[in-house]
Design a protein around this motif. Structure first.
Motif, mmCIF file in Angstrom:
data_model
loop_
_atom_site.group_PDB
_atom_site.id
_atom_site.type_symbol
_atom_site.label_atom_id
_atom_site.label_comp_id
_atom_site.label_asym_id
_atom_site.label_seq_id
_atom_site.Cartn_x
_atom_site.Cartn_y
_atom_site.Cartn_z
ATOM 1 N N LEU A 1 0.814 -1.213 0.000
ATOM 2 C CA LEU A 1 0.000 0.000 0.000
ATOM 3 C C LEU A 1 0.848 1.265 0.000
ATOM 4 O O LEU A 1 0.352 2.337 -0.299
ATOM 5 C CB LEU A 1 -0.909 0.023 1.237
ATOM 6 C CG LEU A 1 -1.998 -1.046 1.312
ATOM 7 C CD1 LEU A 1 -2.713 -0.972 2.652
ATOM 8 C CD2 LEU A 1 -2.994 -0.856 0.184
ATOM 9 N N VAL A 2 2.115 1.134 0.399
ATOM 10 C CA VAL A 2 2.921 2.354 0.574
ATOM 11 C C VAL A 2 3.123 3.060 -0.768
ATOM 12 O O VAL A 2 3.458 2.416 -1.763
ATOM 13 C CB VAL A 2 4.284 2.048 1.214
ATOM 14 C CG1 VAL A 2 4.100 1.646 2.643
ATOM 15 C CG2 VAL A 2 5.027 0.976 0.450
ATOM 16 N N PRO A 3 2.880 4.396 -0.792
ATOM 17 C CA PRO A 3 3.068 5.141 -2.038
ATOM 18 C C PRO A 3 4.543 5.368 -2.367
ATOM 19 O O PRO A 3 4.915 5.472 -3.536
ATOM 20 C CB PRO A 3 2.364 6.470 -1.764
ATOM 21 C CG PRO A 3 2.337 6.600 -0.287
ATOM 22 C CD PRO A 3 2.299 5.231 0.277
ATOM 23 N N ALA B 1 9.742 18.037 4.347
ATOM 24 C CA ALA B 1 8.741 18.671 3.493
ATOM 25 C C ALA B 1 7.369 18.568 4.139
ATOM 26 O O ALA B 1 7.051 17.571 4.779
ATOM 27 C CB ALA B 1 8.732 17.988 2.127
ATOM 28 N N ALA B 2 6.558 19.617 3.958
ATOM 29 C CA ALA B 2 5.210 19.628 4.510
ATOM 30 C C ALA B 2 4.336 18.626 3.745
ATOM 31 O O ALA B 2 4.675 18.238 2.624
ATOM 32 C CB ALA B 2 4.618 21.029 4.414
ATOM 33 N N PRO B 3 3.202 18.198 4.355
ATOM 34 C CA PRO B 3 2.314 17.282 3.653
ATOM 35 C C PRO B 3 1.906 17.798 2.276
ATOM 36 O O PRO B 3 1.627 18.984 2.099
ATOM 37 C CB PRO B 3 1.092 17.220 4.586
ATOM 38 C CG PRO B 3 1.640 17.490 5.928
ATOM 39 C CD PRO B 3 2.766 18.458 5.727
ATOM 40 N N SER B 4 1.910 16.930 1.297
ATOM 41 C CA SER B 4 1.575 17.299 -0.079
ATOM 42 C C SER B 4 0.946 16.066 -0.724
ATOM 43 O O SER B 4 0.980 14.985 -0.137
ATOM 44 C CB SER B 4 2.849 17.696 -0.819
ATOM 45 O OG SER B 4 3.724 16.585 -0.874
ATOM 46 N N PRO B 5 0.354 16.214 -1.918
ATOM 47 C CA PRO B 5 -0.235 15.033 -2.561
ATOM 48 C C PRO B 5 0.767 13.886 -2.718
ATOM 49 O O PRO B 5 0.417 12.716 -2.580
ATOM 50 C CB PRO B 5 -0.663 15.561 -3.928
ATOM 51 C CG PRO B 5 -0.845 17.016 -3.731
ATOM 52 C CD PRO B 5 0.116 17.438 -2.674
ATOM 53 N N GLU B 6 2.002 14.235 -2.957
ATOM 54 C CA GLU B 6 2.993 13.182 -3.170
ATOM 55 C C GLU B 6 3.362 12.503 -1.854
ATOM 56 O O GLU B 6 3.515 11.282 -1.779
ATOM 57 C CB GLU B 6 4.236 13.789 -3.819
ATOM 58 C CG GLU B 6 5.151 12.742 -4.393
ATOM 59 C CD GLU B 6 6.445 13.345 -4.914
ATOM 60 O OE1 GLU B 6 7.371 12.566 -5.164
ATOM 61 O OE2 GLU B 6 6.534 14.577 -5.031
ATOM 62 N N PHE B 7 3.527 13.335 -0.806
ATOM 63 C CA PHE B 7 3.823 12.814 0.532
ATOM 64 C C PHE B 7 2.683 13.227 1.463
ATOM 65 O O PHE B 7 2.726 14.312 2.040
ATOM 66 C CB PHE B 7 5.151 13.385 1.050
ATOM 67 C CG PHE B 7 6.331 13.087 0.181
ATOM 68 C CD1 PHE B 7 6.834 11.797 0.096
ATOM 69 C CD2 PHE B 7 6.930 14.091 -0.550
ATOM 70 C CE1 PHE B 7 7.927 11.526 -0.708
ATOM 71 C CE2 PHE B 7 8.023 13.823 -1.353
ATOM 72 C CZ PHE B 7 8.514 12.540 -1.437
ATOM 73 N N PRO B 8 1.637 12.383 1.621
ATOM 74 C CA PRO B 8 0.425 12.803 2.347
ATOM 75 C C PRO B 8 0.701 13.301 3.767
ATOM 76 O O PRO B 8 0.013 14.197 4.246
ATOM 77 C CB PRO B 8 -0.423 11.534 2.383
ATOM 78 C CG PRO B 8 0.097 10.689 1.277
ATOM 79 C CD PRO B 8 1.538 11.014 1.110
ATOM 80 N N ILE C 1 6.649 9.936 5.361
ATOM 81 C CA ILE C 1 6.131 9.563 6.677
ATOM 82 C C ILE C 1 4.901 8.677 6.562
ATOM 83 O O ILE C 1 4.725 7.731 7.335
ATOM 84 C CB ILE C 1 5.845 10.821 7.519
ATOM 85 C CG1 ILE C 1 7.172 11.456 7.902
ATOM 86 C CG2 ILE C 1 5.058 10.479 8.772
ATOM 87 C CD1 ILE C 1 7.044 12.772 8.572
ATOM 88 N N PHE C 2 4.057 8.945 5.556
ATOM 89 C CA PHE C 2 2.865 8.117 5.375
ATOM 90 C C PHE C 2 3.257 6.647 5.180
ATOM 91 O O PHE C 2 2.698 5.748 5.807
ATOM 92 C CB PHE C 2 2.069 8.628 4.166
ATOM 93 C CG PHE C 2 0.807 7.867 3.918
ATOM 94 C CD1 PHE C 2 -0.234 7.908 4.844
ATOM 95 C CD2 PHE C 2 0.641 7.106 2.778
ATOM 96 C CE1 PHE C 2 -1.402 7.209 4.629
ATOM 97 C CE2 PHE C 2 -0.527 6.401 2.560
ATOM 98 C CZ PHE C 2 -1.552 6.451 3.483
ATOM 99 N N SER C 3 4.255 6.425 4.337
ATOM 100 C CA SER C 3 4.697 5.051 4.094
ATOM 101 C C SER C 3 5.266 4.444 5.364
ATOM 102 O O SER C 3 5.047 3.265 5.674
ATOM 103 C CB SER C 3 5.766 5.026 3.002
ATOM 104 O OG SER C 3 5.330 5.742 1.900
ATOM 105 N N ARG C 4 5.997 5.266 6.116
ATOM 106 C CA ARG C 4 6.604 4.755 7.347
ATOM 107 C C ARG C 4 5.541 4.440 8.405
ATOM 108 O O ARG C 4 5.669 3.475 9.153
ATOM 109 C CB ARG C 4 7.635 5.744 7.890
ATOM 110 C CG ARG C 4 8.892 5.795 7.032
ATOM 111 C CD ARG C 4 9.876 6.815 7.541
ATOM 112 N NE ARG C 4 10.455 6.489 8.836
ATOM 113 C CZ ARG C 4 11.381 5.579 9.042
ATOM 114 N NH1 ARG C 4 11.835 4.870 8.033
ATOM 115 N NH2 ARG C 4 11.867 5.380 10.241
#
Lengths: 308, 300
Positions: free
Chosen positions: B62-64, B77-84, B94-97
């Motif tokens: 599931l990890v992007p 980096a602040a939350p963004s579409p690429e890194f939720p 961080i989302f993947s982690r």
């Protein structure tokens, strides 16, 4: 009563023996050779001769039971050995941290009790009303929030965002506020629930309906009968919560750099300073056992019907 | 049940009485805790727990982004579409982690609770059934372990053994089983007095069979409810030890160690603390809700 106290004190002896044995075992199962650990902690070059000499000095060449006996003998004279790191007596180090931890833990305990007792009783009386649901919801949140997370979130908003409190506690009274709250909140959340259950159990008994039917005022029943009967179980809950408090203080102290026993323990773990860790564990366990003993005695005083 | 039904019949009369209205309200509350509703609650939270469990198992798919891939151009980096949920100081997503952390935390907490439950129940049943020397040895051991504040002992054991996943599980499991052992022993001692146990023995059943077929099914419910309540505590203990640096070691993604790592630069990247924190909070909350629902169902 006197007989009971003596009996409990006698029961304390195997308990403390057990605690010391487990704690001694802790060092024994630790990976590596204690002599080598002590030498490397002191920064001495480890040669075969020095190692052999240190082993003899520390009594490591003797059988396990004898080592334990010796260690226990010293322990009974309040001698917990020397720190590997700097050679100062362990009890000196512990005594230094004890005061700070006591201040923190006692503060958190009083805060938690002062908040949770009234709220617990209130929610029990107002069962299934709006206020009951609100308070229980907050307590539910507090139950799911680990104290270290709460500590960090509080730190972020109150110390970094609005600068209301110092980040590092370092002994000041203002700095003590956040660690106390972080330690007390999860505890209080749990206590509210437990006190509520204890009071409700009494409120739902027949004697309460009986008294109500005879026209006794609700407040009178609550304060004179219900609370009186719920008190022993509440005291037991408070006693048990001290264990959570002592464990939580380790985490909170290392976050806020509060110079207490918990921080000392974490520093000693990092430095592999085993005698200090042992001393810490024994001190904590003995405190907990004594607190539990006092709660049991308290319960018996409050309710003479309790037997065993 | 009886009381509620009675009140429903006399609805008209009670309504006249203002003071009785408050009791009505209370009874309506009691109905809320009736079995079919509690059952629905259990199913709902079980579904949520199952969802969490599936997410934790499927995390690697599931990890992007690569949870371990560092990226120097996207540090903090602040939350963004690429890194939720943004990135940490090494530019890791961080989302993947957090997703990968779910796998460790949830899977191993469930495993630990399961193992301690089985071991504790087994020892408790043996102690309660045979009594005598078994009972003495097991219960003295329990007393000894319960003399320590739980977290203090876990920290000391994990600290002395030197951190790592196995040692952390050991440290938490060391005291975990005592709860089930004590409960199981108490229940078995009272079950042993029942006539059906005597009947089973008179019909020539072996002790082993009596324990497995007649005693275990009677105490299993209670044990499972307690285990469900313990999952939240275990999750917190797990994260707490990792937070102190005594559990999962640093490059591995785990909520506690992520929070610990990120608290140093919380000022610049608060999301690095808040995301794993929120994940931990929500997971513990869901498991606690399930535990509460189950213990309501058991009527405790």
């Amino acid at each position: 009563m006197k007989k009971y106290v003596v009996k409990r004190l006698v029961q304390l002896i195997p308990m403390i023996l057990g605690i010391t044995f487990l704690t001694f075992l802790l060092l024994y199962i630790s990976p590596g050779d204690p002599a080598q650990k002590r030498l490397s902690a002191q920064g001495v070059a480890v040669t075969k001769e020095v190692l052999a000499q240190t082993r003899e000095e520390m009594g490591l060449d003797r059988p396990f039971i004898k080592q334990y006996g010796d260690w226990l003998f010293h322990l009974l004279q309040a001698d917990l050995g020397l720190s590997y790191k700097d050679g100062t007596p362990v009890n000196q180090k512990l005594a230094r941290g004890m005061k700070n931890t006591f201040v923190l833990a006692a503060g958190a305990f009083l805060l938690a009790v002062a908040v949770s007792l009234p709220l617990g009783i209130y929610t029990a009386v107002r069962k299934n009303r709006f206020s009951d649901y609100c308070i229980r919801f907050i307590c539910f949140l507090g139950n799911a929030l680990p104290n270290f997370l709460l500590a960090i979130v509080l730190m972020y908003f109150l110390c970094i965002r609005i600068n209301a409190f110092p980040v590092i506690a370092k002994g000041s009274l203002q700095g003590l506020f956040l660690p106390t709250v972080a330690l007390a909140f999860p505890l209080a959340s749990r206590l509210v629930r437990q006190v509520r259950v204890a009071v409700l159990k009494q409120l739902e008994t027949d004697y309460v309906s009986g008294a109500r039917a005879r026209g006794v005022k609700k407040g009178y029943i609550l304060f004179r009968n219900v609370l009186h009967n719920a008190l022993p179980s509440i005291v037991t809950l408070l006693g048990l919560s001290v264990g959570t408090l002592l464990g939580g203080s380790v985490v909170i102290e290392s976050i806020f750099m509060w110079p207490g026993l918990g921080k000392l323990a974490m520093d000693s773990i990092t430095a592999r300073d085993y005698p200090v860790i042992q001393g810490f564990v024994i001190l904590m366990a003995v405190t907990y056992v004594v607190v539990n003993l006092l709660t049991d005695l308290g319960c018996r005083l409050l309710d003479p019907r309790i037997k065993e | 049940m009886c009381r509620i039904k009675g009140n429903c019949k006399d609805k008209g009369r009670i309504k006249e009485n203002c003071k009785e209205k408050s009791r009505m309200r209370e009874n309506r509350g009691d109905e809320k805790t009736n079995k079919s509703l509690v059952r629905k609650r259990i199913i709902f939270f079980l579904f949520l727990v199952l969802l969490l469990f599936i997410i934790s198992l499927l995390a690697p798919y599931l990890v992007p982004n690569d949870p371990y891939g560092t990226n120097a151009s996207y540090m903090k980096a602040a939350p963004s579409p690429e890194f939720p949920f943004g990135t940490d100081k090494l530019g890791r997503c961080i989302f993947s982690r957090v997703l990968m952390g779910a796998r460790l935390s949830i899977f191993f907490s469930l495993l630990l609770v399961m193992v301690t439950m089985v071991a504790g129940t087994f020892l408790g049943v043996v102690a309660g059934y045979y009594g005598g020397i078994f009972d003495n040895i097991i219960m003295r051991l329990v007393d000894m372990l319960l003399a320590f504040p739980q977290l203090v002992l876990a920290i000391a054991v994990a600290g002395v053994l030197g951190g790592g996943m196995t040692n952390m599980l050991l440290a938490l499991g060391l005291t975990g089983w005592t709860l089930y052992a004590r409960l199981a022993r108490g229940q078995v001692m009272s079950l042993k007095q029942e006539e059906f146990i005597a009947a089973a023995r008179l019909s020539g059943n072996s002790s082993l069979r009596i324990m497995a077929v007649h005693i275990l099914p009677n105490i299993a419910g209670e044990m499972i409810v307690n285990a469900a309540i313990q999952v939240g505590t275990t999750l917190v203990g797990f994260a707490g030890l990792s937070f102190l640096g005594l559990g999962v070691q640093v490059p591995e993604a785990e909520w506690g160690s992520m929070i610990n790592e990120a608290k140093g630069y919380m000022q610049q990247a608060p999301w690095a603390v808040l995301a794993p924190g929120a994940a931990l909070f929500i997971t513990v909350a869901v498991f606690n809700l399930l535990g509460d629902a189950l213990s309501d169902y058991m009527g405790r």
